[in-house]
Design a protein around this motif. Sequence first.
Motif, PDB file in Angstrom:
ATOM      1  N   ASP A   1       0.863  -1.174   0.000  1.00 15.41           N
ATOM      2  CA  ASP A   1       0.000   0.000   0.000  1.00 15.41           C
ATOM      3  C   ASP A   1       0.904   1.229   0.000  1.00 15.41           C
ATOM      4  O   ASP A   1       1.981   1.218   0.610  1.00 15.41           O
ATOM      5  CB  ASP A   1      -0.893   0.015   1.229  1.00 15.41           C
ATOM      6  N   GLU A   2       0.462   2.303  -0.662  1.00  6.29           N
ATOM      7  CA  GLU A   2       1.304   3.491  -0.787  1.00  6.29           C
ATOM      8  C   GLU A   2       0.508   4.753  -0.496  1.00  6.29           C
ATOM      9  O   GLU A   2      -0.667   4.846  -0.835  1.00  6.29           O
ATOM     10  CB  GLU A   2       1.887   3.579  -2.203  1.00  6.29           C
ATOM     11  N   ASP A   3       1.175   5.702   0.140  1.00  6.21           N
ATOM     12  CA  ASP A   3       0.633   7.039   0.386  1.00  6.21           C
ATOM     13  C   ASP A   3      -0.678   6.963   1.166  1.00  6.21           C
ATOM     14  O   ASP A   3      -1.767   7.167   0.631  1.00  6.21           O
ATOM     15  CB  ASP A   3       0.462   7.801  -0.930  1.00  6.21           C
ATOM     16  N   VAL A   4      -0.522   6.647   2.441  1.00  6.85           N
ATOM     17  CA  VAL A   4      -1.658   6.400   3.336  1.00  6.85           C
ATOM     18  C   VAL A   4      -1.609   7.396   4.491  1.00  6.85           C
ATOM     19  O   VAL A   4      -0.551   7.614   5.089  1.00  6.85           O
ATOM     20  CB  VAL A   4      -1.608   4.958   3.885  1.00  6.85           C
ATOM     21  N   TRP A   5      -2.754   7.986   4.814  1.00  2.00           N
ATOM     22  CA  TRP A   5      -2.858   8.927   5.930  1.00  2.00           C
ATOM     23  C   TRP A   5      -3.878   8.421   6.948  1.00  2.00           C
ATOM     24  O   TRP A   5      -5.016   8.098   6.595  1.00  2.00           O
ATOM     25  CB  TRP A   5      -3.314  10.297   5.448  1.00  2.00           C
TER      26      TRP A   5
ATOM     27  N   ARG B   1       5.326   5.131   2.559  1.00  2.00           N
ATOM     28  CA  ARG B   1       4.873   6.490   2.819  1.00  2.00           C
ATOM     29  C   ARG B   1       3.542   6.482   3.584  1.00  2.00           C
ATOM     30  O   ARG B   1       2.531   7.001   3.124  1.00  2.00           O
ATOM     31  CB  ARG B   1       4.792   7.292   1.513  1.00  2.00           C
ATOM     32  N   LEU B   2       3.599   5.912   4.768  1.00  2.00           N
ATOM     33  CA  LEU B   2       2.454   5.858   5.689  1.00  2.00           C
ATOM     34  C   LEU B   2       2.640   6.922   6.767  1.00  2.00           C
ATOM     35  O   LEU B   2       3.710   7.027   7.366  1.00  2.00           O
ATOM     36  CB  LEU B   2       2.362   4.475   6.330  1.00  2.00           C
ATOM     37  N   THR B   3       1.585   7.690   7.025  1.00  2.00           N
ATOM     38  CA  THR B   3       1.594   8.667   8.107  1.00  2.00           C
ATOM     39  C   THR B   3       0.457   8.355   9.079  1.00  2.00           C
ATOM     40  O   THR B   3      -0.695   8.250   8.665  1.00  2.00           O
ATOM     41  CB  THR B   3       1.428  10.100   7.565  1.00  2.00           C
ATOM     42  N   ILE B   4       0.803   8.215  10.356  1.00  2.00           N
ATOM     43  CA  ILE B   4      -0.192   8.129  11.426  1.00  2.00           C
ATOM     44  C   ILE B   4       0.077   9.286  12.376  1.00  2.00           C
ATOM     45  O   ILE B   4       1.169   9.389  12.949  1.00  2.00           O
ATOM     46  CB  ILE B   4      -0.109   6.794  12.193  1.00  2.00           C
ATOM     47  N   THR B   5      -0.893  10.165  12.537  1.00  2.00           N
ATOM     48  CA  THR B   5      -0.670  11.363  13.337  1.00  2.00           C
ATOM     49  C   THR B   5      -1.881  11.677  14.207  1.00  2.00           C
ATOM     50  O   THR B   5      -3.024  11.445  13.810  1.00  2.00           O
ATOM     51  CB  THR B   5      -0.343  12.564  12.420  1.00  2.00           C
ATOM     52  N   ASP B   6      -1.590  12.177  15.428  1.00  2.00           N
ATOM     53  CA  ASP B   6      -2.630  12.650  16.353  1.00  2.00           C
ATOM     54  C   ASP B   6      -3.694  11.590  16.601  1.00  2.00           C
ATOM     55  O   ASP B   6      -4.890  11.907  16.698  1.00  2.00           O
ATOM     56  CB  ASP B   6      -3.283  13.931  15.818  1.00  2.00           C
ATOM     57  N   SER B   7      -3.271  10.340  16.689  1.00  2.09           N
ATOM     58  CA  SER B   7      -4.197   9.215  16.871  1.00  2.09           C
ATOM     59  C   SER B   7      -3.920   8.522  18.196  1.00  2.09           C
ATOM     60  O   SER B   7      -2.807   8.588  18.733  1.00  2.09           O
ATOM     61  CB  SER B   7      -4.061   8.224  15.711  1.00  2.09           C
TER      62      SER B   7
ATOM     63  N   LEU C   1      -4.704  -6.498  22.160  1.00  7.62           N
ATOM     64  CA  LEU C   1      -3.315  -6.632  21.737  1.00  7.62           C
ATOM     65  C   LEU C   1      -2.705  -5.237  21.613  1.00  7.62           C
ATOM     66  O   LEU C   1      -3.246  -4.281  22.147  1.00  7.62           O
ATOM     67  CB  LEU C   1      -3.240  -7.418  20.417  1.00  7.62           C
ATOM     68  N   ASP C   2      -1.580  -5.131  20.910  1.00  7.78           N
ATOM     69  CA  ASP C   2      -0.849  -3.866  20.863  1.00  7.78           C
ATOM     70  C   ASP C   2      -1.671  -2.744  20.244  1.00  7.78           C
ATOM     71  O   ASP C   2      -2.445  -2.956  19.309  1.00  7.78           O
ATOM     72  CB  ASP C   2       0.441  -4.053  20.071  1.00  7.78           C
ATOM     73  N   GLY C   3      -1.442  -1.543  20.748  1.00  3.15           N
ATOM     74  CA  GLY C   3      -2.169  -0.390  20.232  1.00  3.15           C
ATOM     75  C   GLY C   3      -1.726   0.037  18.854  1.00  3.15           C
ATOM     76  O   GLY C   3      -2.539   0.351  17.990  1.00  3.15           O
ATOM     77  N   PHE C   4      -0.404   0.064  18.638  1.00  2.00           N
ATOM     78  CA  PHE C   4       0.157   0.467  17.353  1.00  2.00           C
ATOM     79  C   PHE C   4       1.220  -0.544  16.936  1.00  2.00           C
ATOM     80  O   PHE C   4       2.057  -0.934  17.739  1.00  2.00           O
ATOM     81  CB  PHE C   4       0.804   1.852  17.427  1.00  2.00           C
ATOM     82  N   VAL C   5       1.171  -0.948  15.685  1.00  7.36           N
ATOM     83  CA  VAL C   5       2.163  -1.862  15.117  1.00  7.36           C
ATOM     84  C   VAL C   5       2.747  -1.205  13.874  1.00  7.36           C
ATOM     85  O   VAL C   5       2.030  -0.539  13.116  1.00  7.36           O
ATOM     86  CB  VAL C   5       1.512  -3.220  14.752  1.00  7.36           C
ATOM     87  N   ALA C   6       4.038  -1.368  13.667  1.00  5.27           N
ATOM     88  CA  ALA C   6       4.670  -0.925  12.419  1.00  5.27           C
ATOM     89  C   ALA C   6       5.409  -2.123  11.844  1.00  5.27           C
ATOM     90  O   ALA C   6       6.482  -2.471  12.294  1.00  5.27           O
ATOM     91  CB  ALA C   6       5.630   0.229  12.670  1.00  5.27           C
ATOM     92  N   ASP C   7       4.809  -2.757  10.863  1.00  2.94           N
ATOM     93  CA  ASP C   7       5.303  -4.028  10.337  1.00  2.94           C
ATOM     94  C   ASP C   7       5.652  -3.843   8.856  1.00  2.94           C
ATOM     95  O   ASP C   7       4.775  -3.768   8.013  1.00  2.94           O
ATOM     96  CB  ASP C   7       4.221  -5.092  10.516  1.00  2.94           C
ATOM     97  N   TYR C   8       6.960  -3.742   8.559  1.00  4.05           N
ATOM     98  CA  TYR C   8       7.481  -3.520   7.214  1.00  4.05           C
ATOM     99  C   TYR C   8       6.942  -2.215   6.645  1.00  4.05           C
ATOM    100  O   TYR C   8       6.198  -2.182   5.662  1.00  4.05           O
ATOM    101  CB  TYR C   8       7.172  -4.688   6.282  1.00  4.05           C
ATOM    102  N   ILE C   9       7.343  -1.133   7.300  1.00  2.71           N
ATOM    103  CA  ILE C   9       6.966   0.217   6.868  1.00  2.71           C
ATOM    104  C   ILE C   9       8.184   0.859   6.208  1.00  2.71           C
ATOM    105  O   ILE C   9       9.254   0.894   6.781  1.00  2.71           O
ATOM    106  CB  ILE C   9       6.508   1.082   8.056  1.00  2.71           C
ATOM    107  N   ILE C  10       7.988   1.393   5.014  1.00  2.72           N
ATOM    108  CA  ILE C  10       9.055   2.077   4.288  1.00  2.72           C
ATOM    109  C   ILE C  10       8.692   3.554   4.183  1.00  2.72           C
ATOM    110  O   ILE C  10       7.617   3.889   3.669  1.00  2.72           O
ATOM    111  CB  ILE C  10       9.248   1.465   2.884  1.00  2.72           C
ATOM    112  N   ASP C  11       9.563   4.421   4.686  1.00  5.17           N
ATOM    113  CA  ASP C  11       9.319   5.870   4.690  1.00  5.17           C
ATOM    114  C   ASP C  11       8.018   6.175   5.420  1.00  5.17           C
ATOM    115  O   ASP C  11       7.032   6.620   4.821  1.00  5.17           O
ATOM    116  CB  ASP C  11       9.253   6.421   3.260  1.00  5.17           C
ATOM    117  N   GLY C  12       8.003   5.950   6.714  1.00  4.23           N
ATOM    118  CA  GLY C  12       6.801   6.176   7.508  1.00  4.23           C
ATOM    119  C   GLY C  12       7.003   7.215   8.586  1.00  4.23           C
ATOM    120  O   GLY C  12       8.116   7.469   9.038  1.00  4.23           O
ATOM    121  N   VAL C  13       5.917   7.845   9.000  1.00  7.26           N
ATOM    122  CA  VAL C  13       5.927   8.802  10.105  1.00  7.26           C
ATOM    123  C   VAL C  13       4.816   8.435  11.062  1.00  7.26           C
ATOM    124  O   VAL C  13       3.659   8.329  10.684  1.00  7.26           O
ATOM    125  CB  VAL C  13       5.723  10.246   9.590  1.00  7.26           C
ATOM    126  N   TYR C  14       5.214   8.189  12.321  1.00  5.17           N
ATOM    127  CA  TYR C  14       4.238   7.948  13.393  1.00  5.17           C
ATOM    128  C   TYR C  14       4.328   9.115  14.362  1.00  5.17           C
ATOM    129  O   TYR C  14       5.418   9.485  14.770  1.00  5.17           O
ATOM    130  CB  TYR C  14       4.576   6.670  14.152  1.00  5.17           C
TER     131      TYR C  14
END
Length: 251
Positions: free
Chosen positions: A199-203, A225-231, A238-251
């Motif tokens: 998946d690409e370019d996700v907000w 290019r995944l962005t998760i902000t103000d969430s 289970l876990d609140g946030f997972v980052a599994d094979y993220i390329i160029d991401g911002v949390y």
Amino acid sequence: MLGFFLLLCLSLAPFTFKFTVADDGAHVTVDDIKLRPESNFSAPQEFFILSDDSVSVNFISGTDAYRAQDFGAVADPTVDNRAAIQDAIDAAHAAGGGMVVLQSGTFGISKQPGDNGAILIKDNVFLKGNGIGKTVLRVVDGWNEDLDDKLTGIIRSPWGEATKNYGIADLTLDGNRENTKGLIDGFYNGGRPGGTIADEDVWIVRVEARYCSGYGFEPHERNERLTITDSISHHNGLDGFVADYIIDGVY
């Protein structure tokens, strides 16, 4: 593109986490994400603006706006609104892109027949509510995994596809774990575990995941290019946030 595998489980406390992976010499923007490729449909500016009394989804209009209530969605937790919201998303997708808007209220949601998730987000579609705690997508009382398989994502991207240029904002995803049985994740996306598509370019902007028996947010293999902000994510099994094979991401 240099890829990497990262599994990150984050606490419920406020956080800022940024990471980027890029080829040597690649241009990186100030927010640590490389320049995004041009798309046939650009995310509407209203998608990024915090909904309040002056900027409300009730007043968003235009040819690129699709109001879920016009497709039959009703703010009632006892009613399964999945099909109505999906129809609005599908209409925006078929038109080449658009923003699907949901007014304030609690909308009952159940699993999509023949799929592991409930609402499937599509290319060039941006789903926006009226704010965390104001627009709530809640799994209906009595949902049972034993009768209908697990629910991997109240909102998710289609499995086995490379879904591009989409987002969700100003929503609460409520797994209703006290009144349901089985595994429920709040948000799930990614191409295919173990595969090469992404998946690409996700907000994900100002979204709450709560009371899910599974994960709150589970971006899975792969995302570029995944962005998760103000969430926020809380009271999940289970876990609140997972980052599994993220390329160029911002949390």
